[in-house]
Design an enzyme around this catalytic site. Structure first.
Site, mmCIF file in Angstrom:
data_model
loop_
_atom_site.group_PDB
_atom_site.id
_atom_site.type_symbol
_atom_site.label_atom_id
_atom_site.label_comp_id
_atom_site.label_asym_id
_atom_site.label_seq_id
_atom_site.Cartn_x
_atom_site.Cartn_y
_atom_site.Cartn_z
ATOM 1 N N GLY A 1 0.970 -1.295 -0.088
ATOM 2 C CA GLY A 1 0.103 0.103 0.104
ATOM 3 C C GLY A 1 0.805 1.292 -0.125
ATOM 4 N N CYS A 2 0.157 2.284 0.487
ATOM 5 C CA CYS A 2 0.888 3.723 0.216
ATOM 6 C C CYS A 2 1.925 3.948 1.236
ATOM 7 C CB CYS A 2 -0.270 4.885 0.644
ATOM 8 S SG CYS A 2 -1.615 4.734 -0.384
ATOM 9 N N ASN A 3 2.179 3.087 2.158
ATOM 10 C CA ASN A 3 3.332 3.149 3.055
ATOM 11 C C ASN A 3 4.674 2.703 2.313
ATOM 12 O OD1 ASN A 3 1.391 1.109 4.345
ATOM 13 N ND2 ASN A 3 3.542 0.061 4.357
#
Length: 367
Positions: A154-156
């Site tokens: 994901g975004c992390n």
């Protein structure tokens, strides 16, 4: 066996102290986006979206336009099959990933033949062989290049990938490692007229960002990486997820509306875990490079950390111009900070990403 009463964990275990040599240096960042760019109004009109609630999501999120790879309009919203979406992830991802890597290398005065390690990060499709193998072939890299594919975090994940890439560089001084975040978010869209999918469809954009990493060499340009920290919030593990729908025959991403508040409530703890062992305070940080997760997420981080609007100017401008670019968003902001030319030697900076887990990832850098 595990002890019934384990010893308490120190707040900042095994943390390097200020003054130790950096792990590696980041000489250059490269970015790339698909050629087609749409305003939020244009996307709404292209697919005949008239629901006032959905239009409000699109028009009030701090986004003006996004680069997207969209199918032809049909008045009913995107109708691609899961197979078509995966093909788009491959096609567009390779094009933008290749362009981002070449842009990064050009800015660093390097060539593809210099790459000894390649880390590819993506959450918008699953491929075997992965994007790292496909890019190795596309770029004509050496066949003995070390590779890593970070998929589905994901975004992390950009900072998770940078952590691994920096570790490789530190273990191989003088050798060039490159990380590239490749996110064709329009290849992860679903359209069913629900608010769940509308939130995602209103927010994410397509793009790739690449960063060069080298250890053991003196370089004048780019920040030095001092340390990384992570904070996972298990109680919010369901807040951001990618689900399969048998009915729709595809995956769809889910964002809990409380995500901004979950991140905001924990961001001080995460930042303190990064800075305190280095003998630094938030006031010592000259540059904040934060994931463009959305208007509410940015505001929550800014308010809880006591940051100014100036501190998050690049985070906001990336969101405005490109939307949420998932794992590569923070690198787009870092590129803008570099291009701005206002960084001074000795300045400290924080790189921050947030995503599923729920997770906050951070890195401390110094110019």
């Amino acid at each position: 066996m595990r002890s019934a009463n384990p010893a308490p964990v120190a707040p900042y275990p095994d943390a390097p102290v200020s003054g130790r040599p950096p792990l590696a240096v980041l000489p250059a960042v490269g970015t790339a986006v698909p050629p087609d760019s749409y305003t939020q109004h244009e996307v709404l009109e292209r697919f005949g979206i008239t629901d006032a609630r959905i239009r409000g999501l699109f028009l009030n999120g701090g986004i003006e336009r996004r680069n997207l790879s969209l199918p032809p309009p049909n008045g009913q919203g995107p109708s691609e099959s899961q197979g078509e979406l995966l093909a788009k992830h491959t096609r567009v991802g390779l094009a933008t990933g290749r362009a981002a890597v070449l842009d990064c290398l050009s800015r660093a005065g390097l060539e593809p033949a210099d790459i000894r390690y390649l880390c590819c990060v993506s959450s918008t499709g699953f491929l075997t062989p992965g994007l790292s193998a496909l890019l190795l072939r596309d770029l004509g890299l050496r066949t003995d290049v070390g590779r890593l594919d970070v998929v589905g975090m994901g975004c992390n994940a950009g900072l998770n990938g940078l952590n691994a890439t920096t570790a490789w560089a530190a273990a191989n001084p003088g050798q060039l490692a490159v990380m590239v975040c490749i996110e064709t978010c329009s290849a992860a869209y679903a359209f069913d007229a629900t608010m769940r999918t509308a939130v995602v469809n209103s927010l994410f954009g397509d793009g790739a960002a690449s960063i060069a990493v080298v250890a053991g060499e003196e370089r004048s340009a780019g920040p030095a990486v001092l340390r990384f920290t992570s904070l996972m919030i298990p109680s919010a593990i369901e807040a951001m997820r990618y689900d399969w729908s048998d009915e729709a025959g595809r995956f769809s991403f889910y964002l809990d509306p409380h995500v901004p508040y979950v991140v905001g409530a924990h961001v001080e703890q995460a930042v303190d875990a990064l800075l305190v062992p280095a003998g630094l305070r938030r006031a010592d940080i000259a540059h904040w490079t934060i994931h463009s997760g959305g208007r509410k997420v940015i505001d929550s981080v800014r308010i809880n950390l006591g940051l100014s609007r100036h501190d998050v100017r690049h985070t906001r401008s990336v969101l405005r111009d490109h939307g949420n670019l998932s794992s590569g968003s923070f690198l787009f902001s870092l590129r803008r900070l570099s291009d701005e030319g206002l960084v001074s030697p000795g300045d400290h900076g924080v790189l921050m990403t947030m995503g599923p887990g729920s997770t906050i990832e951070l890195a401390l850098v110094r110019w």
